[in-house]
Design a protein around this motif. Sequence first.
Motif, PDB file in Angstrom:
ATOM      1  N   ALA A 207       0.832  -1.206   0.000  1.00  0.00           N
ATOM      2  CA  ALA A 207       0.000   0.000   0.000  1.00  0.00           C
ATOM      3  C   ALA A 207       0.867   1.257   0.000  1.00  0.00           C
ATOM      4  O   ALA A 207       0.598   2.218  -0.736  1.00  0.00           O
ATOM      5  N   LYS A 208       1.905   1.252   0.813  1.00  0.00           N
ATOM      6  CA  LYS A 208       2.793   2.414   0.889  1.00  0.00           C
ATOM      7  C   LYS A 208       3.560   2.619  -0.418  1.00  0.00           C
ATOM      8  O   LYS A 208       3.701   3.749  -0.905  1.00  0.00           O
ATOM      9  N   ALA A 209       4.066   1.517  -1.006  1.00  0.00           N
ATOM     10  CA  ALA A 209       4.828   1.621  -2.250  1.00  0.00           C
ATOM     11  C   ALA A 209       3.942   2.110  -3.392  1.00  0.00           C
ATOM     12  O   ALA A 209       4.342   2.973  -4.189  1.00  0.00           O
ATOM     13  N   LYS A 210       2.732   1.575  -3.471  1.00  0.00           N
ATOM     14  CA  LYS A 210       1.823   1.978  -4.554  1.00  0.00           C
ATOM     15  C   LYS A 210       1.337   3.412  -4.379  1.00  0.00           C
ATOM     16  O   LYS A 210       1.097   4.115  -5.366  1.00  0.00           O
ATOM     17  N   THR A 211       1.228   3.840  -3.133  1.00  0.00           N
ATOM     18  CA  THR A 211       0.895   5.244  -2.887  1.00  0.00           C
ATOM     19  C   THR A 211       2.008   6.142  -3.415  1.00  0.00           C
ATOM     20  O   THR A 211       1.748   7.165  -4.066  1.00  0.00           O
ATOM     21  N   LYS A 212       3.257   5.754  -3.158  1.00  0.00           N
ATOM     22  CA  LYS A 212       4.398   6.516  -3.670  1.00  0.00           C
ATOM     23  C   LYS A 212       4.398   6.555  -5.193  1.00  0.00           C
ATOM     24  O   LYS A 212       4.830   7.541  -5.811  1.00  0.00           O
ATOM     25  N   LEU A 213       3.911   5.474  -5.815  1.00  0.00           N
ATOM     26  CA  LEU A 213       3.875   5.388  -7.278  1.00  0.00           C
ATOM     27  C   LEU A 213       2.627   6.035  -7.861  1.00  0.00           C
ATOM     28  O   LEU A 213       2.464   6.089  -9.084  1.00  0.00           O
ATOM     29  N   GLY A 214       1.728   6.494  -6.998  1.00  0.00           N
ATOM     30  CA  GLY A 214       0.506   7.134  -7.464  1.00  0.00           C
ATOM     31  C   GLY A 214      -0.604   6.172  -7.836  1.00  0.00           C
ATOM     32  O   GLY A 214      -1.627   6.577  -8.396  1.00  0.00           O
ATOM     33  N   ASN A 215      -0.443   4.877  -7.482  1.00  0.00           N
ATOM     34  CA  ASN A 215      -1.475   3.868  -7.773  1.00  0.00           C
ATOM     35  C   ASN A 215      -2.447   3.790  -6.593  1.00  0.00           C
ATOM     36  O   ASN A 215      -2.491   2.816  -5.838  1.00  0.00           O
ATOM     37  N   TYR A 216      -3.240   4.841  -6.420  1.00  0.00           N
ATOM     38  CA  TYR A 216      -4.048   4.985  -5.205  1.00  0.00           C
ATOM     39  C   TYR A 216      -5.149   3.937  -5.091  1.00  0.00           C
ATOM     40  O   TYR A 216      -5.430   3.444  -3.982  1.00  0.00           O
ATOM     41  N   ASP A 217      -5.789   3.588  -6.193  1.00  0.00           N
ATOM     42  CA  ASP A 217      -6.859   2.583  -6.130  1.00  0.00           C
ATOM     43  C   ASP A 217      -6.333   1.246  -5.632  1.00  0.00           C
ATOM     44  O   ASP A 217      -6.948   0.589  -4.782  1.00  0.00           O
ATOM     45  N   GLU A 218      -5.196   0.839  -6.192  1.00  0.00           N
ATOM     46  CA  GLU A 218      -4.589  -0.423  -5.758  1.00  0.00           C
ATOM     47  C   GLU A 218      -4.098  -0.327  -4.318  1.00  0.00           C
ATOM     48  O   GLU A 218      -4.176  -1.297  -3.550  1.00  0.00           O
TER      49      GLU A 218
END
Length: 361
Positions: A207-218
């Motif tokens: 969740a933290k990594a995808k937030t950093k990547l801008g993949n908020y839905d995932e």
Amino acid sequence: DGYTKEFYNDKLSYNQKILLIDEENEYANTNLADAHFNLKNYEKAIEYYDKLIRWKPKKSLLIDYYKNRGISKFHLGRYSESIKDFDNVIKLNPKLVEAYKFRGLAKEGLGRLTQAIKDYNRAIILKGESAELFYYRAEAKYDLRKYKEAIIDFDKAIELNIIDYEYDAYFLRGKAKFKLKRYAQAVLDIERSLEIKQVAEGYDILAKAKTKLGNYDEAIIDKSFYYLYSGDFDKAIELKPDIIESPFYKLITNKPKVDYYDLVEREENGIYVYYDSSGEPFTGRTMGQAVCFIVNGKREGLWKEYHENGKLYFEGNYKNGKLEGLSKWYYEYGELGEEVNYKNGKMEGLSGIIRVANCGK
């Protein structure tokens, strides 16, 4: 080693009879020591190895006695004593890989990570490429926050097809990449680790990594699974209402809650394992003075215990039966008494202590 428990029990019975007529028989005492060692009766094995070492046997036997006694002490968490035994082994045979490996693990258990790495280095020189040794060295480097070096060793361990620590290798390599802000690479490793074993922390990092990547839905989905595997079902459902259809949610919630004290608790390999009335490892939730989440007999996720007056006594997170992260203990009147940080079940230091002597139930 291929032999069965019955084989070693028979060996115990036979050689104990020999001792009845000759209690100093070296052959029988050696067989008893080795049988207890292979049955993981480490305390008993140590008793026999102590005796055998006092008798000053020939060099080849002395090496085996020190080695097996050192391994027994390692498994009992007696790391300093274990190291002394492996020091003796190495003096007698400086080319024995197993001695360097276990001495390194014992030093790692004491937090002497740089010294542990030196032992792993020597073991790798003697043995050559070994997935297990690369993994141990990588783990020590990770704990020293040498993330780039750790990743190189995790790469080698995975390339050499590590089996026993496959989950840990992908998981820790993913965490190392996350620390280095290689978020896309971290996602791939953590996802691979979750294919092997699903744990709350993995979903949290995703969740933290995808937030950093801008993949908020995932990221929202992964965070919901983090709450699910932590046992916080309300937050999981709030983020992802259809999570109630997931197999894990159904597995846990379809089972009736049981009183924590109705479970049979056994200590196995340093962790507590819980069994139901039929003797099977328990999976489900408990109620009463301990509200917790148990999967295949082991504590998992958020764990809370309460004083008899109903106020919170303890809260902490478990990962595969071992404490992970910050744990807190409270007094009966509600004030925080102690905070301790844990990593893989080991205390990392006292974060704060307040009149801890009076904090018990």
